[in-house]
Design a protein around this motif. Structure first.
Motif, PDB file in Angstrom:
ATOM      1  N   THR A 264      -1.605  16.909 -13.770  1.00  0.00           N
ATOM      2  CA  THR A 264      -0.766  15.758 -13.709  1.00  0.00           C
ATOM      3  C   THR A 264      -0.803  14.932 -12.530  1.00  0.00           C
ATOM      4  OG1 THR A 264       1.165  16.691 -12.887  1.00  0.00           O
ATOM      5  CG2 THR A 264       1.146  16.985 -15.161  1.00  0.00           C
ATOM      6  N   PHE A 265      -0.280  13.831 -12.406  1.00  0.00           N
ATOM      7  CA  PHE A 265      -0.021  13.107 -11.374  1.00  0.00           C
ATOM      8  C   PHE A 265       1.485  12.999 -11.022  1.00  0.00           C
ATOM      9  CE2 PHE A 265      -4.284  11.852 -13.300  1.00  0.00           C
ATOM     10  CZ  PHE A 265      -4.751  11.629 -11.828  1.00  0.00           C
ATOM     11  N   GLU A 266       1.608  12.795  -9.664  1.00  0.00           N
ATOM     12  CA  GLU A 266       2.795  12.359  -9.231  1.00  0.00           C
ATOM     13  C   GLU A 266       2.846  11.158  -8.304  1.00  0.00           C
ATOM     14  OE1 GLU A 266       3.282  15.291  -5.209  1.00  0.00           O
ATOM     15  OE2 GLU A 266       4.306  16.121  -7.390  1.00  0.00           O
ATOM     16  N   VAL A 267       4.021  10.382  -8.232  1.00  0.00           N
ATOM     17  CA  VAL A 267       4.268   9.386  -7.335  1.00  0.00           C
ATOM     18  C   VAL A 267       4.290   9.758  -5.889  1.00  0.00           C
ATOM     19  CG1 VAL A 267       5.387   7.146  -6.807  1.00  0.00           C
ATOM     20  CG2 VAL A 267       5.485   8.087  -9.044  1.00  0.00           C
ATOM     21  N   THR A 268       3.367   9.033  -5.172  1.00  0.00           N
ATOM     22  CA  THR A 268       3.301   9.383  -3.615  1.00  0.00           C
ATOM     23  C   THR A 268       4.656   8.653  -3.083  1.00  0.00           C
ATOM     24  OG1 THR A 268       1.923   7.331  -3.094  1.00  0.00           O
ATOM     25  CG2 THR A 268       0.812   9.521  -3.618  1.00  0.00           C
ATOM     26  N   GLU A 269       4.765   9.066  -1.579  1.00  0.00           N
ATOM     27  CA  GLU A 269       5.905   8.569  -0.992  1.00  0.00           C
ATOM     28  C   GLU A 269       5.553   6.923  -0.862  1.00  0.00           C
ATOM     29  OE1 GLU A 269       9.386   9.122   1.598  1.00  0.00           O
ATOM     30  OE2 GLU A 269       8.375  10.001  -0.211  1.00  0.00           O
ATOM     31  N   GLU A 270       4.312   6.535  -0.535  1.00  0.00           N
ATOM     32  CA  GLU A 270       3.870   5.211  -0.320  1.00  0.00           C
ATOM     33  C   GLU A 270       4.216   4.382  -1.718  1.00  0.00           C
ATOM     34  OE1 GLU A 270       1.974   7.649   0.504  1.00  0.00           O
ATOM     35  OE2 GLU A 270       0.800   7.135   2.266  1.00  0.00           O
ATOM     36  N   GLY A 271       3.966   5.140  -3.054  1.00  0.00           N
ATOM     37  CA  GLY A 271       4.050   4.670  -4.284  1.00  0.00           C
ATOM     38  C   GLY A 271       5.596   4.369  -4.453  1.00  0.00           C
ATOM     39  N   ASN A 272       6.434   5.381  -4.030  1.00  0.00           N
ATOM     40  CA  ASN A 272       7.968   5.224  -4.158  1.00  0.00           C
ATOM     41  C   ASN A 272       8.443   3.845  -3.493  1.00  0.00           C
ATOM     42  OD1 ASN A 272       8.860   7.420  -6.094  1.00  0.00           O
ATOM     43  ND2 ASN A 272       8.330   8.666  -4.368  1.00  0.00           N
ATOM     44  N   PHE A 273       8.021   3.878  -2.274  1.00  0.00           N
ATOM     45  CA  PHE A 273       8.160   2.686  -1.671  1.00  0.00           C
ATOM     46  C   PHE A 273       7.604   1.074  -1.956  1.00  0.00           C
ATOM     47  CE2 PHE A 273       9.666   5.602   1.823  1.00  0.00           C
ATOM     48  CZ  PHE A 273      10.778   5.191   2.278  1.00  0.00           C
ATOM     49  N   LEU A 274       6.476   1.469  -2.280  1.00  0.00           N
ATOM     50  CA  LEU A 274       5.837   0.114  -2.584  1.00  0.00           C
ATOM     51  C   LEU A 274       5.253  -0.518  -3.805  1.00  0.00           C
ATOM     52  CD1 LEU A 274       3.767  -0.167   0.814  1.00  0.00           C
ATOM     53  CD2 LEU A 274       5.933  -1.436   0.491  1.00  0.00           C
ATOM     54  N   GLU A 275       5.086   0.705  -4.567  1.00  0.00           N
ATOM     55  CA  GLU A 275       4.378   0.391  -6.006  1.00  0.00           C
ATOM     56  C   GLU A 275       3.013   0.085  -5.904  1.00  0.00           C
ATOM     57  OE1 GLU A 275       3.791   0.849  -9.005  1.00  0.00           O
ATOM     58  OE2 GLU A 275       5.248   2.298  -9.585  1.00  0.00           O
ATOM     59  N   HIS A 276       2.402   0.195  -7.096  1.00  0.00           N
ATOM     60  CA  HIS A 276       0.872  -0.221  -7.164  1.00  0.00           C
ATOM     61  C   HIS A 276       0.528  -1.642  -6.837  1.00  0.00           C
ATOM     62  CE1 HIS A 276       1.150  -1.150 -11.367  1.00  0.00           C
ATOM     63  NE2 HIS A 276       0.082  -2.034 -11.469  1.00  0.00           N
ATOM     64  N   ILE A 277       1.316  -2.512  -7.165  1.00  0.00           N
ATOM     65  CA  ILE A 277       0.858  -3.937  -7.040  1.00  0.00           C
ATOM     66  C   ILE A 277       1.063  -4.476  -5.563  1.00  0.00           C
ATOM     67  CG2 ILE A 277       1.699  -6.460  -7.441  1.00  0.00           C
ATOM     68  CD1 ILE A 277       2.557  -5.342 -10.318  1.00  0.00           C
ATOM     69  N   VAL A 278       1.796  -4.113  -4.861  1.00  0.00           N
ATOM     70  CA  VAL A 278       2.222  -4.264  -3.617  1.00  0.00           C
ATOM     71  C   VAL A 278       1.006  -3.718  -2.804  1.00  0.00           C
ATOM     72  CG1 VAL A 278       3.720  -4.201  -1.473  1.00  0.00           C
ATOM     73  CG2 VAL A 278       4.445  -4.962  -3.412  1.00  0.00           C
ATOM     74  N   MET A 279       0.820  -2.232  -2.994  1.00  0.00           N
ATOM     75  CA  MET A 279      -0.377  -1.582  -2.349  1.00  0.00           C
ATOM     76  C   MET A 279      -1.348  -2.087  -2.652  1.00  0.00           C
ATOM     77  SD  MET A 279       1.019   1.281  -1.000  1.00  0.00           S
ATOM     78  CE  MET A 279       0.010   2.254  -0.761  1.00  0.00           C
ATOM     79  N   GLY A 280      -1.753  -2.778  -3.836  1.00  0.00           N
ATOM     80  CA  GLY A 280      -3.165  -3.325  -4.184  1.00  0.00           C
ATOM     81  C   GLY A 280      -3.352  -4.626  -3.308  1.00  0.00           C
ATOM     82  N   THR A 281      -2.278  -5.422  -3.374  1.00  0.00           N
ATOM     83  CA  THR A 281      -2.381  -6.682  -2.529  1.00  0.00           C
ATOM     84  C   THR A 281      -2.883  -6.277  -1.054  1.00  0.00           C
ATOM     85  OG1 THR A 281       0.079  -6.987  -2.219  1.00  0.00           O
ATOM     86  CG2 THR A 281      -1.067  -7.934  -4.054  1.00  0.00           C
ATOM     87  N   HIS A 282      -2.252  -5.340  -0.598  1.00  0.00           N
ATOM     88  CA  HIS A 282      -2.384  -5.027   0.818  1.00  0.00           C
ATOM     89  C   HIS A 282      -3.701  -4.502   0.920  1.00  0.00           C
ATOM     90  CE1 HIS A 282      -1.845  -3.394   4.712  1.00  0.00           C
ATOM     91  NE2 HIS A 282      -2.159  -2.208   4.297  1.00  0.00           N
ATOM     92  N   ILE A 283      -4.406  -3.917   0.244  1.00  0.00           N
ATOM     93  CA  ILE A 283      -5.749  -3.272   0.333  1.00  0.00           C
ATOM     94  C   ILE A 283      -6.727  -4.262   0.201  1.00  0.00           C
ATOM     95  CG2 ILE A 283      -7.513  -1.901  -0.957  1.00  0.00           C
ATOM     96  CD1 ILE A 283      -5.029   0.047  -1.954  1.00  0.00           C
ATOM     97  N   VAL A 284      -6.695  -5.299  -0.845  1.00  0.00           N
ATOM     98  CA  VAL A 284      -7.477  -6.370  -1.154  1.00  0.00           C
ATOM     99  C   VAL A 284      -7.425  -7.318   0.259  1.00  0.00           C
ATOM    100  CG1 VAL A 284      -7.995  -8.381  -2.286  1.00  0.00           C
ATOM    101  CG2 VAL A 284      -7.508  -5.975  -3.488  1.00  0.00           C
TER     102      VAL A 284
END
Length: 158
Positions: free
Chosen positions: A46-66
């Motif tokens: 399975t997959f679990e939410v990471t610490e970063e994911g709990n704080f920022l979620e995938h959209i914020v993480m994605g905008t930062h990466i890009v």
């Protein structure tokens, strides 16, 4: 999702004579969920939410990466902002998790392609989970779904 976005843009272009930045649509469609690489981690089967994911979620993480990668390779600022906007707006509404709502035609197309793709996944999952002719009411979609799995043995009253 990329195919859905391109198909939507093409269909709209043909019927309305509107033009879109297809490179932007394709790029944003490919990258819109890139933040999930750091939002989720595989744990066993399975997959679990990471610490970063709990704080920022995938959209914020994605905008930062890009934004970081785009600046690193010297992308034009306006292009980078437009790609990032499409990623930030792909859920479409603030209450659906987007930090901004779509403000360009390309961002609208990316959002609606993502919405159609996600809703159709819900449709097919609901249909797969029953052997009945109709599913129970799906409250996210607001309807019961026809499966066609059982023949109709009644009499039509029309």
């Amino acid at each position: 999702m990329v195919t859905q976005a391109v198909a939507q843009a093409s269909a709209i272009s043909k019927t309305t004579k509107q033009t879109f930045n297809m490179d932007l649509i394709i790029t944003a469609s490919i990258l819109h969920d890139i933040g999930k690489l750091y939002t989720y981690a595989k744990k066993g089967m399975t997959f679990e939410v990471t610490e970063e994911g709990n704080f920022l979620e995938h959209i914020v993480m994605g905008t930062h990466i890009v934004m970081t990668a785009g600046q690193h390779v010297g992308m034009l600022t306006e292009t980078l902002l437009q790609v990032t906007h499409c990623i930030a707006a792909h859920h479409g509404k603030l209450q659906w998790g987007s930090p901004v709502e779509p403000a360009t035609p390309e961002a609208m197309i990316v959002h609606y392609a993502d919405l159609v793709t996600s809703r159709m996944a819900i449709v097919y999952e609901a249909i797969e989970q029953t052997d009945k002719r109709w599913t129970d009411k799906n409250y996210l979609l607001g309807v019961r779904l026809f499966t066609g799995k059982e023949p109709y043995d009644g009499e039509y009253k029309l």
